[in-house]
Design a protein around this motif. Structure first.
Motif, PDB file in Angstrom:
ATOM      1  N   TYR A  99       6.011   3.244   0.390  1.00 34.29           N
ATOM      2  CA  TYR A  99       5.400   1.994  -0.048  1.00 34.29           C
ATOM      3  C   TYR A  99       5.639   0.970   1.051  1.00 34.29           C
ATOM      4  CZ  TYR A  99       4.888   4.177  -4.551  1.00 34.29           C
ATOM      5  OH  TYR A  99       4.537   5.044  -5.557  1.00 34.29           O
ATOM      6  N   VAL A 100       4.539   0.431   1.578  1.00 30.78           N
ATOM      7  CA  VAL A 100       4.609  -0.450   2.744  1.00 30.78           C
ATOM      8  C   VAL A 100       4.028  -1.807   2.386  1.00 30.78           C
ATOM      9  CG1 VAL A 100       3.873  -0.735   5.137  1.00 30.78           C
ATOM     10  CG2 VAL A 100       4.311   1.553   4.246  1.00 30.78           C
ATOM     11  N   LYS A 101       4.789  -2.866   2.631  1.00 27.95           N
ATOM     12  CA  LYS A 101       4.266  -4.226   2.489  1.00 27.95           C
ATOM     13  C   LYS A 101       3.756  -4.668   3.844  1.00 27.95           C
ATOM     14  CE  LYS A 101       6.607  -6.060  -1.497  1.00 27.95           C
ATOM     15  NZ  LYS A 101       7.353  -7.157  -2.062  1.00 27.95           N
ATOM     16  N   TYR A 102       2.585  -5.304   3.842  1.00 29.11           N
ATOM     17  CA  TYR A 102       1.958  -5.726   5.096  1.00 29.11           C
ATOM     18  C   TYR A 102       1.254  -7.059   4.900  1.00 29.11           C
ATOM     19  CZ  TYR A 102      -2.280  -4.007   2.850  1.00 29.11           C
ATOM     20  OH  TYR A 102      -3.307  -3.806   1.978  1.00 29.11           O
TER      21      TYR A 102
ATOM     22  N   ARG B   2       9.612   0.714   2.680  1.00 29.04           N
ATOM     23  CA  ARG B   2      10.666   1.249   1.814  1.00 29.04           C
ATOM     24  C   ARG B   2      10.910   2.726   2.101  1.00 29.04           C
ATOM     25  NH1 ARG B   2       9.027  -1.206  -3.963  1.00 29.04           N
ATOM     26  NH2 ARG B   2       7.969   0.793  -4.023  1.00 29.04           N
ATOM     27  N   SER B   3      12.089   3.185   1.727  1.00 26.87           N
ATOM     28  CA  SER B   3      12.416   4.603   1.885  1.00 26.87           C
ATOM     29  C   SER B   3      11.424   5.446   1.110  1.00 26.87           C
ATOM     30  CB  SER B   3      13.824   4.881   1.361  1.00 26.87           C
ATOM     31  OG  SER B   3      14.765   4.172   2.137  1.00 26.87           O
ATOM     32  N   GLY B   4      11.087   6.598   1.690  1.00 24.20           N
ATOM     33  CA  GLY B   4      10.093   7.469   1.076  1.00 24.20           C
ATOM     34  C   GLY B   4      10.622   8.226  -0.122  1.00 24.20           C
ATOM     35  N   ILE B   5       9.695   8.629  -0.972  1.00 28.29           N
ATOM     36  CA  ILE B   5      10.011   9.448  -2.142  1.00 28.29           C
ATOM     37  C   ILE B   5       9.344  10.807  -1.932  1.00 28.29           C
ATOM     38  CG2 ILE B   5       9.732   9.681  -4.631  1.00 28.29           C
ATOM     39  CD1 ILE B   5       9.487   6.587  -4.703  1.00 28.29           C
TER      40      ILE B   5
ATOM     41  N   GLU C  82       7.694  14.280  -2.684  1.00 32.43           N
ATOM     42  CA  GLU C  82       6.947  15.002  -3.714  1.00 32.43           C
ATOM     43  C   GLU C  82       7.405  16.452  -3.630  1.00 32.43           C
ATOM     44  OE1 GLU C  82       2.829  14.405  -2.647  1.00 32.43           O
ATOM     45  OE2 GLU C  82       2.697  12.579  -3.830  1.00 32.43           O
ATOM     46  N   TYR C  83       8.106  16.915  -4.633  1.00 31.53           N
ATOM     47  CA  TYR C  83       8.757  18.219  -4.568  1.00 31.53           C
ATOM     48  C   TYR C  83       7.767  19.384  -4.534  1.00 31.53           C
ATOM     49  CZ  TYR C  83      13.060  15.715  -5.191  1.00 31.53           C
ATOM     50  OH  TYR C  83      14.101  14.867  -5.004  1.00 31.53           O
ATOM     51  N   ASP C  84       6.591  19.216  -5.102  1.00 35.99           N
ATOM     52  CA  ASP C  84       5.642  20.322  -5.115  1.00 35.99           C
ATOM     53  C   ASP C  84       4.916  20.505  -3.783  1.00 35.99           C
ATOM     54  OD1 ASP C  84       4.439  17.881  -5.593  1.00 35.99           O
ATOM     55  OD2 ASP C  84       2.853  18.709  -6.878  1.00 35.99           O
ATOM     56  N   THR C  85       4.746  19.435  -2.986  1.00 30.89           N
ATOM     57  CA  THR C  85       4.015  19.543  -1.718  1.00 30.89           C
ATOM     58  C   THR C  85       4.887  19.364  -0.486  1.00 30.89           C
ATOM     59  OG1 THR C  85       3.480  17.182  -1.664  1.00 30.89           O
ATOM     60  CG2 THR C  85       1.901  18.661  -2.775  1.00 30.89           C
ATOM     61  N   GLY C  86       6.016  18.694  -0.620  1.00 31.56           N
ATOM     62  CA  GLY C  86       6.859  18.393   0.537  1.00 31.56           C
ATOM     63  C   GLY C  86       6.452  17.110   1.223  1.00 31.56           C
ATOM     64  N   ASN C  87       5.358  16.495   0.794  1.00 31.86           N
ATOM     65  CA  ASN C  87       4.931  15.213   1.356  1.00 31.86           C
ATOM     66  C   ASN C  87       5.866  14.107   0.890  1.00 31.86           C
ATOM     67  OD1 ASN C  87       2.762  16.555   2.467  1.00 31.86           O
ATOM     68  ND2 ASN C  87       1.318  15.899   0.888  1.00 31.86           N
ATOM     69  N   VAL C  88       5.867  13.006   1.633  1.00 35.41           N
ATOM     70  CA  VAL C  88       6.696  11.875   1.275  1.00 35.41           C
ATOM     71  C   VAL C  88       5.800  10.663   1.050  1.00 35.41           C
ATOM     72  CG1 VAL C  88       8.550  10.336   2.032  1.00 35.41           C
ATOM     73  CG2 VAL C  88       8.654  12.766   2.570  1.00 35.41           C
ATOM     74  N   VAL C  89       6.029   9.920  -0.026  1.00 39.22           N
ATOM     75  CA  VAL C  89       5.263   8.727  -0.362  1.00 39.22           C
ATOM     76  C   VAL C  89       6.066   7.505   0.079  1.00 39.22           C
ATOM     77  CG1 VAL C  89       4.221   7.395  -2.223  1.00 39.22           C
ATOM     78  CG2 VAL C  89       4.210   9.886  -2.321  1.00 39.22           C
TER      79      VAL C  89
ATOM     80  N   HIS D 161       0.845  -1.195   0.000  1.00 38.89           N
ATOM     81  CA  HIS D 161       0.000   0.000   0.000  1.00 38.89           C
ATOM     82  C   HIS D 161       0.882   1.247   0.000  1.00 38.89           C
ATOM     83  CE1 HIS D 161      -3.656   2.284   0.651  1.00 38.89           C
ATOM     84  NE2 HIS D 161      -3.095   2.917   1.656  1.00 38.89           N
ATOM     85  N   GLU D 162       0.380   2.289  -0.619  1.00 38.52           N
ATOM     86  CA  GLU D 162       1.095   3.570  -0.692  1.00 38.52           C
ATOM     87  C   GLU D 162       0.508   4.513   0.362  1.00 38.52           C
ATOM     88  OE1 GLU D 162       0.313   7.054  -3.717  1.00 38.52           O
ATOM     89  OE2 GLU D 162       1.558   5.517  -4.657  1.00 38.52           O
ATOM     90  N   ILE D 163       1.381   5.088   1.180  1.00 37.89           N
ATOM     91  CA  ILE D 163       0.957   6.045   2.201  1.00 37.89           C
ATOM     92  C   ILE D 163       1.659   7.373   1.940  1.00 37.89           C
ATOM     93  CG2 ILE D 163       0.976   6.631   4.656  1.00 37.89           C
ATOM     94  CD1 ILE D 163       0.849   3.706   5.291  1.00 37.89           C
TER      95      ILE D 163
END
Length: 182
Positions: A71-74, A57-60, A62-69, A9-11
């Motif tokens: 990806y989490v395996k569960y 996984r390490s976050g990526i 988002e340069y326009d918002t400053g948020n980080v995506v 899932h992507e958070i």
């Protein structure tokens, strides 16, 4: 019916959540987002069992918002109804067209045409119950029934099913008093 599966899932996390408890925050948000949700190909997420720290996984950024995506395996416990599966359900509502029953979050409708022949004209409007011709079987709100899934629909975040009690060994199994009908 119930099964365990590993999913991803992507958070999206805002910068205010960054800190020493980042992984705990990710696990909490994952559970809040997914538990109780119906995933189209997998069914209802009943419980997120495990989120291994090495599967975040390490976050990526988002340069326009400053948020980080992230990806989490569960690992999750899932509820998925299969066609022709036999389930025990609790009746929630009766009406002249049939009745609705629940198995956990799964809502199942049983039409009057999917009931035994001796119940076709047996809706009692005063009691909101389906009654057999010999008055021995009474299906009302709170009763337990054994039914077979004949079809299902998957909508955004919701799964519903159509069932039958017309086959052998299906029908009323608990009249709601706690005593078995068998």
């Amino acid at each position: 019916m119930f099964y365990v599966k590993t999913l991803e899932h992507e958070i999206v996390l805002e910068p205010m959540h960054f800190g020493p408890k980042l992984k705990a925050t990710l696990v909490r948000l994952l559970k809040e987002e997914l538990e109780g949700l119906a995933l189209a190909n997998y069914g209802y997420v009943v419980n997120v069992i495990e989120v291994p720290e090495d599967k975040i996984r390490s976050g990526i950024i988002e340069y326009d918002t400053g948020n980080v995506v992230f990806y989490v395996k569960y690992t999750a416990l899932l509820l998925r109804p299969f066609i022709n599966e036999v389930l025990d359900a609790t009746v929630s509502q009766c009406n002249p067209l049939g009745f609705f029953a629940f198995v956990g979050p799964l809502r199942i409708f049983v039409s009057k045409h999917s009931m035994p022949e001796d119940m076709l004209a047996g809706f009692d409007g005063e009691r909101d119950a389906w009654v057999s011709d010999d008055k021995e079987v009474v299906i009302s709100s709170g009763c337990g029934v054994r039914l077979k899934i004949k079809g299902r629909t998957v909508e955004q975040g919701n799964i519903t099913a159509i069932g039958t009690i017309k086959d052998n060994y299906l029908g009323l199994i608990d009249d709601g008093t706690g005593e078995s009908e068998q």
